[in-house]
Scaffold this active site. Structure first.
Site, PDB file in Angstrom:
ATOM      1  N   ASP A   1      -1.822  -0.153   6.014  1.00  0.00           N
ATOM      2  CA  ASP A   1      -1.455  -0.077   7.077  1.00  0.00           C
ATOM      3  C   ASP A   1      -3.355   0.112   7.539  1.00  0.00           C
ATOM      4  OD1 ASP A   1      -2.733   1.620   5.172  1.00  0.00           O
ATOM      5  OD2 ASP A   1      -2.054   3.621   6.776  1.00  0.00           O
TER       6      ASP A   1
ATOM      7  N   ASP B   1       1.317  -1.349  -0.460  1.00  0.00           N
ATOM      8  CA  ASP B   1       0.249   0.056  -0.161  1.00  0.00           C
ATOM      9  C   ASP B   1       0.667   1.380  -0.368  1.00  0.00           C
ATOM     10  OD1 ASP B   1      -2.422   1.845   0.703  1.00  0.00           O
ATOM     11  OD2 ASP B   1      -1.241   1.921   2.793  1.00  0.00           O
TER      12      ASP B   1
ATOM     13  N   ASP C   1      -0.281   5.028   1.039  1.00  0.00           N
ATOM     14  CA  ASP C   1      -0.342   6.216   1.672  1.00  0.00           C
ATOM     15  C   ASP C   1       0.067   5.567   3.174  1.00  0.00           C
ATOM     16  OD1 ASP C   1      -0.842   8.786   0.431  1.00  0.00           O
ATOM     17  OD2 ASP C   1      -2.573   8.213   0.124  1.00  0.00           O
TER      18      ASP C   1
HETATM   19  O1  LIG Z   1      -4.825   8.070   0.258  1.00  0.00           O
HETATM   20  C1  LIG Z   1      -5.503   7.350   0.335  1.00  0.00           C
HETATM   21  O2  LIG Z   1      -7.502   7.737   0.413  1.00  0.00           O
HETATM   22  C2  LIG Z   1      -5.439   5.608   0.299  1.00  0.00           C
HETATM   23  O3  LIG Z   1      -4.182   5.636   0.070  1.00  0.00           O
HETATM   24  P1  LIG Z   1      -3.517   3.975   0.359  1.00  0.00           P
HETATM   25  O4  LIG Z   1      -4.581   3.423  -0.392  1.00  0.00           O
HETATM   26  O5  LIG Z   1      -2.201   4.104  -0.802  1.00  0.00           O
HETATM   27  O6  LIG Z   1      -3.609   3.934   1.515  1.00  0.00           O
HETATM   28 MG   LIG Z   2      -2.765   3.507   3.785  1.00  0.00          MG
END
Ligand SMILES: O=C(O)COP(=O)(O)O
Ligand SMILES: [Mg+2]
Length: 227
Positions: free
Chosen positions: A171, A9, A11
């Site tokens: 996360d 993942d 963020d």
């Molecule tokens: O930016 C978001 O809302 C989620 O991003 P992610 O899936 O990389 O955690």
């Molecule tokens: Mg994330």
């Protein structure tokens, strides 16, 4: 044999993007005279991309949001975010070393994120990490996104991997649910963006630093999933 693959993942897992996402979110909310969101609010709204973040901030402040206004605010958010990449965003401690470790061991690496693909690629390029990833799939890369397990399995195929030799690292509950639905083991980091502790969502393992993502752990989890 197909090379094993680790799908990350973005963020809150590979990169600490919170300060920049929060700045861009508040930039767009100010245009519709909403109160600024703080870090606690951010953790509640993030996980499904910019459009959902804007929608959740409005709902929390009991403000309605017409489609045209939603589109206008999303554009403000995305333009602000794109113009500031990489901003203050940096890989978490140990990410660069973990990438090198798994690359050396012959693993494929990929990213599966609910950020938009263009922003994801731009951020990963700006941080000098793009060359390590065989695929970077965002929420708009396919016709489905996390928690739909196909977002993960198609990312694996795009990278040239096999879902049977794969591990996800994330996360959030979204990442854990996605991996479980795909039958893929999942390591959760406990330093990302989630209100509740990731342990509650029952990932295969929890780590507090990328140093704990060892070759041995990855091999064990992949082997156990194959039973
Ligand atoms: O930016 C978001 O809302 C989620 O991003 P992610 O899936 O990389 O955690
Ligand atoms: Mg994330």
């Amino acid at each position: 044999m197909t090379r094993p693959i680790i799908v990350f993942d973005l963020d809150g897992t590979l990169v600490d993007t919170a300060p920049d996402l929060l700045d861009s979110l508040n930039h767009s909310l100010a245009a519709s005279e909403l109160a600024a969101v703080d870090e606690a609010g951010f953790k509640r709204y993030v996980g499904h991309g910019g459009r959902v973040m804007i929608e959740r901030a409005h709902a929390a402040q009991r403000r309605s949001l017409a489609v045209e206004e939603h589109d206008r605010l999303l554009k403000l958010f995305l333009d602000h975010y794109t113009d500031n990449i990489p901003g203050k965003s940096r890989p978490y401690p140990g990410v660069v070393e973990a990438i090198a470790r798994f690359e050396k061991a012959g693993y494929l690496l990929a990213v599966c994120t609910n950020k938009y693909e263009a922003n994801s690629v731009a951020l990963i390029e700006a941080l000098g990490l793009a060359k390590h990833f065989s695929a970077i799939a965002g929420q708009d890369t396919f016709a489905f996104r996390k928690p739909d397990p196909r977002h993960l399995t198609e990312t694996i195929r795009l990278a040239g991997g096999d879902p049977h030799g794969a591990l996800m690292v994330g996360d959030s509950q979204t990442d854990i649910d996605t991996a479980k639905a795909a039958g893929i083991p999942v390591v959760a980091v406990d330093f990302g963006y989630t209100e509740r502790h990731v342990r509650e969502f029952e990932p295969s393992a929890v780590i507090s630093h990328f140093d704990a993502l060892t070759l041995d752990l990855a091999e064990r989890l992949i082997a156990a999933a194959e039973g």
